[in-house]
Design a protein around this motif. Structure first.
Motif, mmCIF file in Angstrom:
data_model
loop_
_atom_site.group_PDB
_atom_site.id
_atom_site.type_symbol
_atom_site.label_atom_id
_atom_site.label_comp_id
_atom_site.label_asym_id
_atom_site.label_seq_id
_atom_site.Cartn_x
_atom_site.Cartn_y
_atom_site.Cartn_z
ATOM 1 N N ILE A 1 0.857 -1.176 0.000
ATOM 2 C CA ILE A 1 0.000 0.000 0.000
ATOM 3 C C ILE A 1 0.899 1.234 0.000
ATOM 4 C CG2 ILE A 1 -1.760 1.344 1.221
ATOM 5 C CD1 ILE A 1 -2.788 -1.208 2.455
ATOM 6 N N PHE B 1 1.000 5.401 0.438
ATOM 7 C CA PHE B 1 0.354 6.629 0.887
ATOM 8 C C PHE B 1 1.093 7.790 0.236
ATOM 9 C CE2 PHE B 1 -0.286 3.444 4.159
ATOM 10 C CZ PHE B 1 -1.666 3.497 4.336
ATOM 11 N N GLN C 1 1.469 11.700 -6.135
ATOM 12 C CA GLN C 1 0.099 11.323 -6.490
ATOM 13 C C GLN C 1 -0.093 11.338 -8.004
ATOM 14 O OE1 GLN C 1 -2.767 13.738 -4.415
ATOM 15 N NE2 GLN C 1 -2.058 13.138 -2.383
ATOM 16 N N ASP D 1 -2.095 1.929 -8.052
ATOM 17 C CA ASP D 1 -2.989 2.248 -6.947
ATOM 18 C C ASP D 1 -2.232 2.980 -5.838
ATOM 19 O OD1 ASP D 1 -5.143 0.996 -8.182
ATOM 20 O OD2 ASP D 1 -4.681 -0.947 -7.260
ATOM 21 N N VAL E 1 -3.092 5.529 -1.959
ATOM 22 C CA VAL E 1 -4.013 6.214 -1.058
ATOM 23 C C VAL E 1 -3.530 7.658 -0.936
ATOM 24 C CG1 VAL E 1 -5.011 6.296 1.248
ATOM 25 C CG2 VAL E 1 -4.429 4.084 0.219
ATOM 26 N N TYR F 1 -6.522 5.038 8.108
ATOM 27 C CA TYR F 1 -6.638 4.023 7.052
ATOM 28 C C TYR F 1 -6.129 2.674 7.541
ATOM 29 C CZ TYR F 1 -6.457 1.918 2.403
ATOM 30 O OH TYR F 1 -6.663 1.098 1.323
#
Length: 222
Positions: free
Chosen positions: A179, A181, A187, A196, A198, A209
């Motif tokens: 994951i 962040f 971004q 993908d 967050v 999260y």
């Protein structure tokens, strides 16, 4: 064995702005802007740019330390680090900056026993002398530290890898994580590559999260 590893960039991720920008504003004036233009025009690498910025001051160490204390550290990060440790996870800082200001600030904030992988930095003769360890397995001519090599190395040692970053040096490393962040320009880079992530603005959002995912126990801070 730890349950997971959380790797975070320092400048612009754990902090509001990069330390080089504070140095430029406080001490360098037009000279700093000229160095910055040379970098953005492709005349130097990220490592060369930071080494030049940090090496262009002529200040007492007291003044340099005052600049370090101007770094705005994410107010939620200490709580998140504590929650990660309580969940049998490990928190690591991975930076293309240098050890001098990172360790000074962590010491000031009483954040202890955190592994930090970054370039070397010492105060001498009015400046911060930043050097790369060319013998390191993670050495990068561009950044001093190749974050992707670090992430790849540690990914094999933990069941899960989480990553937080904000800019181009984090891009390849973040793609190794389970994951990501992402703040700032990272971004857009991940969005453009179809990866993908967050999107977050602070570490409170990261904590919430991971709490929702059942990774850690974390309550919202005001």
């Amino acid at each position: 064995m730890k349950n997971f590893l959380f790797i975070s960039d320092f400048d612009g991720t754990l902090t509001d702005e990069d330390f080089y920008y504070i140095i430029m504003k406080k001490f360098l004036g037009d000279k700093g802007r000229e160095i910055y233009r040379d970098w953005t025009n492709g005349k130097m690498t990220v490592f060369e740019f930071l080494k030049t910025i940090f090496g262009s001051t002529n200040e007492s160490e007291e003044e340099i330390i005052k600049a370090v204390m101007d770094i705005k550290f994410d107010t939620y990060a200490k709580d998140l680090i504590k929650s990660i440790e309580e969940a049998n996870g490990e928190f690591m800082i991975l930076s293309a900056g240098c050890s001098y200001y990172i360790h000074k600030l962590l010491e000031h904030l009483d954040i202890k026993n955190i592994k930090v992988i970054t370039n070397n930095g010492v105060y001498e003769d009015g400046k911060i002398n930043m050097t790369a360890d060319k013998n390191s397995p993670f050495y990068s001519e561009t950044y001093g530290v190749d974050k992707a090599l670090v992430a790849e190395h540690y990914k094999s040692m933990y069941p899960k890898l989480y990553y937080a970053g904000d800019s181009e040096p984090d891009f390849r490393a973040s793609r190794k994580a389970d994951i990501v962040f992402a703040r700032g320009h990272l971004q857009k880079m991940l969005r453009d590559s179809g990866d993908d992530f967050v999107a977050v603005e602070n570490f409170n959002e990261v904590g919430l999260y991971l709490n929702q995912m059942g990774v850690i126990k974390y309550e919202s801070r005001k």
